[in-house]
Design an enzyme around this catalytic site. Structure first.
Site, mmCIF file in Angstrom:
data_model
loop_
_atom_site.group_PDB
_atom_site.id
_atom_site.type_symbol
_atom_site.label_atom_id
_atom_site.label_comp_id
_atom_site.label_asym_id
_atom_site.label_seq_id
_atom_site.Cartn_x
_atom_site.Cartn_y
_atom_site.Cartn_z
ATOM 1 N N HIS A 130 2.672 1.816 -3.382
ATOM 2 C CA HIS A 130 1.626 1.760 -4.461
ATOM 3 C C HIS A 130 1.597 3.091 -5.267
ATOM 4 C CE1 HIS A 130 -1.945 1.373 -6.985
ATOM 5 N NE2 HIS A 130 -1.780 0.017 -6.892
ATOM 6 N N TYR A 177 0.850 -1.057 -0.110
ATOM 7 C CA TYR A 177 -0.108 0.080 0.023
ATOM 8 C C TYR A 177 0.892 1.320 -0.020
ATOM 9 C CZ TYR A 177 -2.748 3.614 2.366
ATOM 10 O OH TYR A 177 -3.250 4.717 2.757
#
Length: 107
Positions: A79, A76
């Site tokens: 990303h 995450y």
């Protein structure tokens, strides 16, 4: 495996005074939208401080994301959609605290 198991990602924020309610709403919708593009991000919840204890230290918003593992949190953070979002978010925030933890049931 050390990184396996659900991880909660908690972000406490206070936004700059000049951030309008409309801009804040747009920002929160963008945060919620990360669930659809970051595979390891399983859930997103948010709210504003409603405590009567007045111990919030100026933090007004709470954001909680759920991940499948610590590796999922790393995915995450790296990303590209999150990197872009975090740049925008941090530009509007006056102060932020982030804590990641693995939920443990009371025994």
């Amino acid at each position: 495996m050390a990184g396996s198991g659900v991880v909660k990602h908690i972000l406490l924020a206070r936004f700059k005074d000049e951030v309008t309610p409309e801009r804040l709403d747009q920002l929160i919708r963008g945060y919620a939208g990360l669930v659809a593009v970051v595979p390891s991000m399983k859930a997103f919840h948010w709210g504003t401080d409603v405590s009567i204890e007045n111990m919030h230290q100026g933090f007004t918003h709470v954001f909680e994301s759920t991940f499948e593992s610590t590796e999922g949190v790393k995915e995450y953070i790296e990303h590209p959609n999150h990197v872009d979002f975090a740049t925008e978010f941090l530009a509007l925030a006056e102060k932020v605290i982030i804590i990641d933890y693995k939920p443990t049931a009371a025994t």
